[in-house]
Motif scaffolding. Structure first.
Motif, short mmCIF file in Angstrom:
data_model
loop_
_atom_site.label_atom_id
_atom_site.label_comp_id
_atom_site.label_asym_id
_atom_site.label_seq_id
_atom_site.Cartn_x
_atom_site.Cartn_y
_atom_site.Cartn_z
N TYR A 143 0.83 -1.21 -0.04
CA TYR A 143 0.09 0.02 0.03
C TYR A 143 0.89 1.25 0.00
O TYR A 143 2.04 1.17 0.20
CB TYR A 143 -0.88 0.16 1.28
CG TYR A 143 -0.10 -0.25 2.49
CD1 TYR A 143 0.14 1.09 3.26
CD2 TYR A 143 0.12 -1.49 3.15
CE1 TYR A 143 0.74 0.88 4.49
CE2 TYR A 143 0.58 -1.45 4.36
CZ TYR A 143 1.17 -0.60 5.04
OH TYR A 143 1.73 -0.47 6.23
N SER A 197 -8.52 -0.44 -7.15
CA SER A 197 -7.65 0.20 -6.06
C SER A 197 -8.72 1.31 -5.80
O SER A 197 -9.32 1.89 -6.43
CB SER A 197 -6.19 0.43 -6.16
OG SER A 197 -6.21 1.40 -7.18
N SER A 241 -9.95 -1.30 1.78
CA SER A 241 -10.30 -1.12 0.49
C SER A 241 -11.94 -1.08 0.37
O SER A 241 -12.38 -1.97 -0.13
CB SER A 241 -9.75 -1.85 -0.49
OG SER A 241 -9.79 -1.43 -1.63
N ARG A 250 -8.51 -5.67 -3.39
CA ARG A 250 -7.31 -5.31 -4.09
C ARG A 250 -6.30 -6.32 -4.18
O ARG A 250 -6.10 -7.18 -3.42
CB ARG A 250 -6.57 -4.43 -2.88
CG ARG A 250 -6.36 -2.87 -3.13
CD ARG A 250 -5.30 -2.60 -4.09
NE ARG A 250 -4.00 -3.30 -4.14
CZ ARG A 250 -3.25 -3.00 -3.30
NH1 ARG A 250 -3.29 -2.04 -2.43
NH2 ARG A 250 -1.81 -3.72 -3.28
#
Length: 263
Positions: A143, A197, A241, A250
């Motif tokens: 991330y 995303s 997410s 994701r």
């Protein structure tokens, strides 16, 4: 492409900024989009209508910007080099977790045609462009943490850009010695490969002001001006997410990123 603002009909609901383009299924397996193919989808939501009015024109998401075949062309060019690198779980300014990256100047004809399309849409005609294209590969567990693009000074410490600074500075380092500065302008444009995303923007000096951008697989996102330098930006980890109340799984994600030089 101008973004259209949807009317908020209930209290305590985020304001919604809709793209006039049609959403396409990302075909990303468990990471697919939550909306049916061919339906209008809200791609940007925010903390208020006022915020969306103020900076809505500075954020843009174009779904289905590249085809499956064009995505495959990028992967063919990138995978061999990326596989030689290990995912890193620290970063020189602590901004990214679980990543590997590279830069490319030369591309095959199919990818170069796509990048020409990106540049013609994202940047003003005649705008000076940064030559190398940045490629950022996030592991499924990776991330990007909230950050504003920063500056490496004397090879030792970072200095945050303030909102009046028109450029970001990327440095090429050898050991602890600063060798080269590359200056980036006010616009960034990125292709999203392999996964949907969520990019989150939060006002640096007012955390109650925020935007969430849904970035579908094979989409193009663009950030400009205040959205780039007055807001932190991040890519949410898989367990966080969630877009407008809906889970967006994701997967591994590759971003192919173009930037301009200061005008």
């Amino acid at each position: 492409m101008k973004l259209l603002l949807a009317v908020v009909k209930r209290l305590h609901r985020p304001a919604v900024c809709c793209s006039p383009r049609r959403a396409l299924s990302s075909c990303a397996g468990s990471g697919g989009l939550l909306a049916a193919e061919g339906t209008d989808t809200a791609l940007v939501v925010g903390s208020s209508q006022e915020l969306l009015h103020r900076i809505g024109s500075q954020v843009e998401v174009r779904t289905g910007f590249i085809s499956e075949e064009e995505e495959e062309a990028f992967l063919r060019e990138l995978e061999l080099g990326l596989k030689k690198k290990r995912y890193q779980f620290d970063h020189w300014d602590d901004a990214i977790h679980g990543y590997r990256e590279t830069e490319r100047v030369r591309w095959g004809a199919e990818c170069e045609e796509v990048l020409t399309r990106v540049r013609s849409i994202a940047f003003a005609e005649g705008s000076p462009l940064l030559g190398p294209v940045h490629v950022l590969d996030l592991d499924k567990t990776g991330y990007i943490k909230p950050h504003i693009d920063s500056v490496k000074v004397n090879g030792q410490h970072l200095q945050q850009l303030n909102s009046n600074n028109a450029s970001c500075i990327f440095s090429l380092l050898l050991s602890d010695h600063l060798l080269i500065f590359q200056f980036c302008g006010t616009t960034i444009a990125g292709l999203s490969l392999l996964s949907d995303s969520i990019m989150r923007l939060v006002k640096e000096d007012a955390s109650s002001e925020w935007l969430d951008m849904l970035l579908p697989r094979r989409s193009l996102y663009i950030l400009r001006d205040q959205a780039r330098y007055d807001f932190t930006h991040e890519i949410l980890k898989d367990e966080e997410s969630v877009f407008n109340g809906q889970k967006v799984p994701r997967q591994r994600r590759i971003a192919v990123i173009c930037r301009n030089l200061p005008g």
